[in-house]
Motif scaffolding. Structure first.
Motif, PDB file in Angstrom:
ATOM      1  N   ASN A 418       0.839  -1.203   0.000  1.00 42.36           N
ATOM      2  CA  ASN A 418       0.000   0.000   0.000  1.00 42.36           C
ATOM      3  C   ASN A 418       0.874   1.254   0.000  1.00 42.36           C
ATOM      4  OD1 ASN A 418      -2.083   1.844   0.244  1.00 42.36           O
ATOM      5  ND2 ASN A 418      -2.333   1.557   2.445  1.00 42.36           N
ATOM      6  N   PRO A 419       1.479   1.606  -1.142  1.00 46.77           N
ATOM      7  CA  PRO A 419       2.316   2.815  -1.171  1.00 46.77           C
ATOM      8  C   PRO A 419       1.547   4.096  -0.919  1.00 46.77           C
ATOM      9  CG  PRO A 419       1.983   1.940  -3.383  1.00 46.77           C
ATOM     10  CD  PRO A 419       1.453   0.910  -2.431  1.00 46.77           C
ATOM     11  N   ALA A 420       0.210   4.074  -1.067  1.00 44.81           N
ATOM     12  CA  ALA A 420      -0.594   5.269  -0.784  1.00 44.81           C
ATOM     13  C   ALA A 420      -0.563   5.638   0.689  1.00 44.81           C
ATOM     14  CB  ALA A 420      -2.030   5.059  -1.245  1.00 44.81           C
ATOM     15  N   ARG A 421      -0.002   4.774   1.530  1.00 45.73           N
ATOM     16  CA  ARG A 421       0.180   5.123   2.950  1.00 45.73           C
ATOM     17  C   ARG A 421       0.964   6.423   3.119  1.00 45.73           C
ATOM     18  NH1 ARG A 421       3.236   1.788   6.826  1.00 45.73           N
ATOM     19  NH2 ARG A 421       2.568   3.484   8.171  1.00 45.73           N
ATOM     20  N   ILE A 422       1.769   6.762   2.118  1.00 45.96           N
ATOM     21  CA  ILE A 422       2.559   7.985   2.196  1.00 45.96           C
ATOM     22  C   ILE A 422       1.680   9.198   2.446  1.00 45.96           C
ATOM     23  CG2 ILE A 422       2.502   8.508  -0.274  1.00 45.96           C
ATOM     24  CD1 ILE A 422       5.463   9.267  -0.091  1.00 45.96           C
ATOM     25  N   ASN A 423       0.414   9.145   2.004  1.00 47.14           N
ATOM     26  CA  ASN A 423      -0.496  10.279   2.155  1.00 47.14           C
ATOM     27  C   ASN A 423      -1.338  10.230   3.428  1.00 47.14           C
ATOM     28  OD1 ASN A 423       0.138  11.680  -0.296  1.00 47.14           O
ATOM     29  ND2 ASN A 423      -0.944  10.080  -1.427  1.00 47.14           N
ATOM     30  N   THR A 424      -1.155   9.229   4.264  1.00 51.06           N
ATOM     31  CA  THR A 424      -1.953   9.104   5.483  1.00 51.06           C
ATOM     32  C   THR A 424      -1.130   9.263   6.752  1.00 51.06           C
ATOM     33  OG1 THR A 424      -1.693   6.687   5.650  1.00 51.06           O
ATOM     34  CG2 THR A 424      -3.499   7.515   4.278  1.00 51.06           C
ATOM     35  N   LEU A 425       0.170   9.439   6.613  1.00 49.87           N
ATOM     36  CA  LEU A 425       1.041   9.432   7.793  1.00 49.87           C
ATOM     37  C   LEU A 425       0.715  10.570   8.760  1.00 49.87           C
ATOM     38  CD1 LEU A 425       4.451   8.546   6.094  1.00 49.87           C
ATOM     39  CD2 LEU A 425       2.918   7.030   7.355  1.00 49.87           C
ATOM     40  N   GLU A 426       0.585  11.786   8.230  1.00 47.26           N
ATOM     41  CA  GLU A 426       0.301  12.922   9.111  1.00 47.26           C
ATOM     42  C   GLU A 426      -1.011  12.708   9.859  1.00 47.26           C
ATOM     43  OE1 GLU A 426      -0.555  17.742   8.927  1.00 47.26           O
ATOM     44  OE2 GLU A 426       0.275  16.721   7.166  1.00 47.26           O
ATOM     45  N   ALA A 427      -2.027  12.198   9.195  1.00 46.93           N
ATOM     46  CA  ALA A 427      -3.320  11.950   9.839  1.00 46.93           C
ATOM     47  C   ALA A 427      -3.201  10.912  10.948  1.00 46.93           C
ATOM     48  CB  ALA A 427      -4.340  11.490   8.795  1.00 46.93           C
ATOM     49  N   GLU A 428      -2.355   9.906  10.747  1.00 46.00           N
ATOM     50  CA  GLU A 428      -2.177   8.874  11.778  1.00 46.00           C
ATOM     51  C   GLU A 428      -1.561   9.475  13.033  1.00 46.00           C
ATOM     52  OE1 GLU A 428      -3.300   5.904  11.827  1.00 46.00           O
ATOM     53  OE2 GLU A 428      -4.058   5.885   9.772  1.00 46.00           O
ATOM     54  N   PHE A 429      -0.598  10.358  12.871  1.00 43.57           N
ATOM     55  CA  PHE A 429       0.007  11.000  14.043  1.00 43.57           C
ATOM     56  C   PHE A 429      -1.001  11.901  14.763  1.00 43.57           C
ATOM     57  CE2 PHE A 429       3.999  10.038  11.731  1.00 43.57           C
ATOM     58  CZ  PHE A 429       4.666   9.378  12.745  1.00 43.57           C
TER      59      PHE A 429
END
Length: 466
Positions: A418-429
């Motif tokens: 799931n390389p699209a994880r790159i766009n969810t990192l800030e939201a996870e934090f």
């Protein structure tokens, strides 16, 4: 005809409208910035190769990054350092490119290149003018399908790697401290705890058959990911990748070894004698939570709070308040970032200090920070940590012509599909609250989860006796 009062009212109203329009425009810009997303096109070839394309037209360059799902951890038990040795072998020639011609091809076309071996992958990349993209794709495919495996190349690279070990570790003050040393002390599972650089005897024992088997097994398209980032035509790039990589056969992959670590229940303390060091040093490490859990993201924030930047708590205590040291440094994953690994990991930091300083006093100061940490955490502190980690993340994504972007895309493709994880990192934090952080402190920053490694500087001791 307008009265003076009406004109004043109109002017005020017009000014207000301009102000509101300006504010709306600024808000729109902020919203656009906050919604910034890395473009991700992700698919898999019939042979299993994972492909990630990400267009970025800010400069006329492109990056080709190929990541193989083999790193230090899962190299053969009696061949320590083999994954790293093989990284060197990949530059010794292929079906259509002779010894060192791959490097020459990149450099003569205005590019730069490198490769590295990490805990969970081995990677190779080229940064080139975008009009040379097809050439680089052809070259990477050429060595994926046919490496030049000869006794001459193997013997030569065994010597190169052995010399690298001697220069960078054995004959270097603080050689291997703490990135190479600490995993061997803190971990229990051989896959996580062996000498990643390689024992010299194991490097000598590697045979031509070992190399051929390793290549056929792990350097197959179904054990790899390729990301292409930069000024590219996505459809044209897809066609080239199919042309050059699509016919490479897949391999039968071996079972994934068990790389899990048991829970550490008692603090560990070790001393390493270093005949070349002139100052004592300390490294402290804690086992990390499992990747992608709330506690994992909480540890990312705690890393920012404790050791990243001048305002971090341990830097404030050890450098500014106590003056014990001036070089506190560390983080999650010394061989990369908190995002580009898969298995068990350590959160770690280290520093040197003067002989005159009391080691006990230093550890007491550290304990003051750690025992008081839970009571200090509030939402404002977490918000500041998110800002710091976001800044670092954006620097990584945009830095070195997008190399950090290529790294994350390949890592998330290999490890999470799931390389699209790159766009969810800030939201996870941003999801992490005070309660989660406090729970993480109790579970992972406990003293019984800590390993301490001290460097005993024999050079300094010898100088005192002379």
């Amino acid at each position: 005809m307008m009265t003076r009062f009406a004109i004043m009212r109109f002017s005020a109203l017009f000014g207000l409208l301009l102000l509101l329009g300006s504010c709306a425009e600024e808000k729109s810009k902020e919203e656009t910035a906050s919604k910034f997303e890395v473009p991700v096109t992700y698919y898999t070839l019939d042979n299993g190769l994972k492909v990630i394309l990400s267009e970025d037209t800010t400069s006329p360059t492109a990056i080709v990054a190929v990541y193989y799902n083999i790193g230090f951890r899962n190299e053969p038990r009696d061949r320590t350092g083999f994954a790293h040795l093989f990284e060197h072998m990949m530059f010794q020639g292929s079906d259509n490119l002779g010894k060192m011609e791959f490097i020459k091809l990149v450099q003569e076309n205005g590019g730069i290149l490198n490769g590295s071996t990490r805990f969970d992958f081995t990677n190779y990349f080229e940064i080139i003018p975008s009009h040379k993209l097809e050439t680089m794709l052809w070259a990477e495919a050429d060595r994926m399908k046919g490496l030049s495996i000869t006794q001459e190349n193997l013997t030569n690279q065994q010597g190169v790697v052995k010399n690298e070990v001697k220069v960078n570790v054995l004959n270097q003050p603080y050689g291997g401290f703490p990135w190479l040393d600490m995993p061997q002390y803190a971990n229990e599972n051989w896959y996580n705890a062996h000498n990643f650089y390689g024992d010299l005897e194991d490097l000598d024992a590697a045979s031509l058959e070992d190399v051929a088997s390793f290549f056929d097994t792990f350097y197959a398209p179904n054990n790899a990911a390729i990301s292409v980032v930069g000024d590219i035509d996505v459809e044209q790039t897809k066609a080239w990748i199919e042309t050059y990589f699509g016919s490479i056969p897949a391999a039968t992959l071996p079972p994934t070894p068990d790389i899990s670590e048991p829970r550490q229940e008692e603090e560990k303390y070790f001393v390493k004698n270093d005949s070349l060091a002139n100052k004592p040093a300390l490294a402290l490490a804690y086992h990390m939570p499992e990747r992608n859990t709330p506690e994992y993201y909480a540890m990312g924030l705690l890393d920012q709070i404790l050791i990243q930047g001048d305002n971090s708590l341990l830097v404030q205590k050890l450098e500014n308040e106590k003056g014990f040291t001036s070089d506190v440094a560390g983080g999650i994953n010394y061989l990369g970032s908190m995002f580009n690994y898969k298995g068990p990991m350590l959160w770690m930091y280290d520093f040197t200090f003067d002989d005159a300083e009391s080691k006990e006093a230093i550890l007491n100061a550290i304990d003051e920070v750690m025992t008081g940490l839970k009571g200090q955490i509030d939402q404002k502190m977490l918000d500041q940590a998110v800002v710091k980690i976001r800044s670092q993340l954006y620097d990584d994504i945009g830095g070195t012509f997008g190399l950090g972007r290529a790294d994350l895309l390949c890592s998330f493709a290999l490890f999470d599909d799931n390389p699209a994880r790159i766009n969810t990192l800030e939201a996870e934090f941003k999801k992490i609250d005070v309660e989660t952080v406090q729970r993480t402190i109790d579970t992972f920053l406990r003293a019984s989860n800590r390993t301490v490694l001290e460097v005993n500087p024999l050079l300094a001791a010898n100088e005192k006796t002379q």
